[in-house]
Scaffold this motif. Structure first.
Motif, PDB file in Angstrom:
ATOM      1  N   GLU A  49      -2.855   0.976  -6.874  1.00 15.89           N
ATOM      2  CA  GLU A  49      -2.470   0.447  -5.564  1.00 15.89           C
ATOM      3  C   GLU A  49      -2.317  -1.072  -5.656  1.00 15.89           C
ATOM      4  O   GLU A  49      -3.277  -1.771  -5.969  1.00 15.89           O
ATOM      5  CB  GLU A  49      -3.528   0.808  -4.510  1.00 15.89           C
ATOM      6  CG  GLU A  49      -3.701   2.308  -4.346  1.00 15.89           C
ATOM      7  CD  GLU A  49      -4.518   2.665  -3.086  1.00 15.89           C
ATOM      8  OE1 GLU A  49      -4.881   1.766  -2.310  1.00 15.89           O
ATOM      9  OE2 GLU A  49      -4.774   3.873  -2.901  1.00 15.89           O
ATOM     10  N   ASP A  52       0.010  -0.669  -1.221  1.00 12.99           N
ATOM     11  CA  ASP A  52      -1.116  -0.474  -0.311  1.00 12.99           C
ATOM     12  C   ASP A  52      -0.869  -1.233   0.995  1.00 12.99           C
ATOM     13  O   ASP A  52      -0.165  -2.245   1.001  1.00 12.99           O
ATOM     14  CB  ASP A  52      -2.393  -1.017  -0.978  1.00 12.99           C
ATOM     15  CG  ASP A  52      -3.663  -0.423  -0.389  1.00 12.99           C
ATOM     16  OD1 ASP A  52      -3.573   0.418   0.529  1.00 12.99           O
ATOM     17  OD2 ASP A  52      -4.753  -0.804  -0.864  1.00 12.99           O
ATOM     18  N   ASP A  53      -1.440  -0.748   2.074  1.00 14.32           N
ATOM     19  CA  ASP A  53      -1.377  -1.451   3.365  1.00 14.32           C
ATOM     20  C   ASP A  53       0.055  -1.794   3.749  1.00 14.32           C
ATOM     21  O   ASP A  53       0.312  -2.884   4.279  1.00 14.32           O
ATOM     22  CB  ASP A  53      -2.221  -2.746   3.321  1.00 14.32           C
ATOM     23  CG  ASP A  53      -3.665  -2.477   2.944  1.00 14.32           C
ATOM     24  OD1 ASP A  53      -4.173  -1.405   3.298  1.00 14.32           O
ATOM     25  OD2 ASP A  53      -4.271  -3.346   2.292  1.00 14.32           O
ATOM     26  N   GLU A 103      -2.779   5.947   6.231  1.00 10.52           N
ATOM     27  CA  GLU A 103      -4.177   5.499   6.110  1.00 10.52           C
ATOM     28  C   GLU A 103      -4.871   5.488   7.465  1.00 10.52           C
ATOM     29  O   GLU A 103      -4.241   5.247   8.494  1.00 10.52           O
ATOM     30  CB  GLU A 103      -4.236   4.051   5.618  1.00 10.52           C
ATOM     31  CG  GLU A 103      -3.704   3.777   4.248  1.00 10.52           C
ATOM     32  CD  GLU A 103      -4.006   2.324   3.850  1.00 10.52           C
ATOM     33  OE1 GLU A 103      -3.790   1.408   4.653  1.00 10.52           O
ATOM     34  OE2 GLU A 103      -4.474   2.139   2.719  1.00 10.52           O
TER      35      GLU A 103
HETATM   36 MG    MG Z   1      -5.005   0.632   1.933  1.00 10.34          MG
END
Ligand code: MG
Ligand code: C2E
Ligand code: MG
Ligand code: MG
Length: 286
Positions: A152, A182-183, A239
């Motif tokens: 990630e 990620d994010d 998420e």
């Molecule tokens: Mg994350």
């Protein structure tokens, strides 16, 4: 700020602040020692198929078992470790330990539904000249197959220094390792830009998921991202799913994977095997 605070309140505020700063400085100087003393531990949070909630992967999340302050989450130390370079040692340990762990789970149950472990890589760690070599060596040391590893990385990483980053991402994928952003959504990258990046998975940030049941706009936005990502051959992991309704809405949109307290919190390794037992035919499991 000082309004409504008596003189004593203000002094207490100042000494609390000073205390917090001293604690931060102390932690910072203890980070390198903590690596040598093996004070880091991993929890694992399941990543599931939204349709049937089967666990397909787990994300390794680092914690610091601090001798005095107890168990500390990444919020307390990852930024400082990134700044003083300790993240290089911590990150390498996390990757090796995560791979050792998935190799052990796979060995214990060869037919497990668990396909991979997801490992967070900080920008500084990724930018180390020998990062690809580190990954290769960690895989070999654990006897782990490259498909068992998902790395990630952050949006900011792929936005800066794109040429070198793309080269390394290609090298990793040539090994058979997959890469996730990620994010996603918290930075400034666009999906069309990302498509030029050799990545496989988008992890849609919790802040996008929070309001999908209460805001039609937010629902529409997430649906559009999921559709576009699908057309670009990117898998999507949502998420921070906390409610059954969010799982259902995302599943209906065509989002295939999710992670969040609704399914499971980050768990100690010993609690994972019960969740990843190999699938048994319905007739036998009755
Ligand atoms: Mg994350
Ligand atoms: P992340 O990679 O986005 O990981 C997800 C974080 O969200 C985790 O927090 C997880 O516990 C939390 N989370 C998961 N589901 C839910 C939910 O339903 N509700 C809420 N409120 N939170 C949820 P955690 O473990 O505190 O980690 C925070 C961040 O620290 C991670 O965010 C990641 O960026 C970083 N981090 C964790 N482990 C490592 C590591 O080994 N290396 C590096 N460089 N960073 C790490
Ligand atoms: Mg992550
Ligand atoms: Mg996040």
């Amino acid at each position: 700020l000082a309004k409504g605070m008596g003189k004593g309140g203000w002094q207490r505020y100042q000494s609390d602040l000073a205390h917090a700063m001293v604690q931060r400085l102390e932690l910072r100087t203890q980070l390198h020692e903590a690596i040598e003393d093996e004070q880091f531990v991993l929890q694992f949070q399941p990543i599931v198929e939204l349709a049937d909630q089967r666990v397909t992967g787990v994300e390794a999340l680092v914690r610091w078992q601090h001798p005095v302050r107890g168990l500390l989450g990444p919020f307390h130390f990852v930024e400082a470790a990134e700044e003083n370079g300790a993240i290089l040692g911590i990150g390498d340990w996390v990757m090796r330990e995560a791979l050792r762990q998935i190799a052990a789970w796979k060995a214990a149950d060869p037919d497990t539904s668990l396909r991979y472990v997801s490992v967070n890589v900080s920008p500084r760690q990724f930018r180390a000249p020998d990062f690809v070599e580190q990954v290769r060596s960690a895989l070999a040391a654990a006897g782990a197959r490259p498909e068992w590893l998902l790395l990630e990385v952050t949006e900011s990483l792929v936005l800066k220094d794109a040429d070198k980053v793309v080269q390394d991402l290609r090298a990793l994928r040539a090994l058979g390792v997959r890469v996730a952003i990620d994010d996603f959504g918290t930075g400034y990258s666009s999906l069309s830009y990302l498509r030029q990046m050799p990545v496989d998975v988008l992890k849609l940030d919790k802040s996008f998921i929070d309001d999908i049941l209460t805001s039609r706009q937010q629902h529409a936005l997430v649906e559009a991202i999921v559709t576009l990502a699908g057309n670009l051959d990117l898998a999507v992991v949502a998420e921070g799913i906390e409610q059954a309704g969010q799982r259902a809405a995302l599943d209906t949109m065509g989002c295939r994977y999710g992670q969040g307290y609704h399914f499971a919190k980050p768990l100690w390794p010993a609690d994972i095997p019960a969740l990843i037992e190999s699938p048994r035919p319905a007739a036998l499991s009755a």
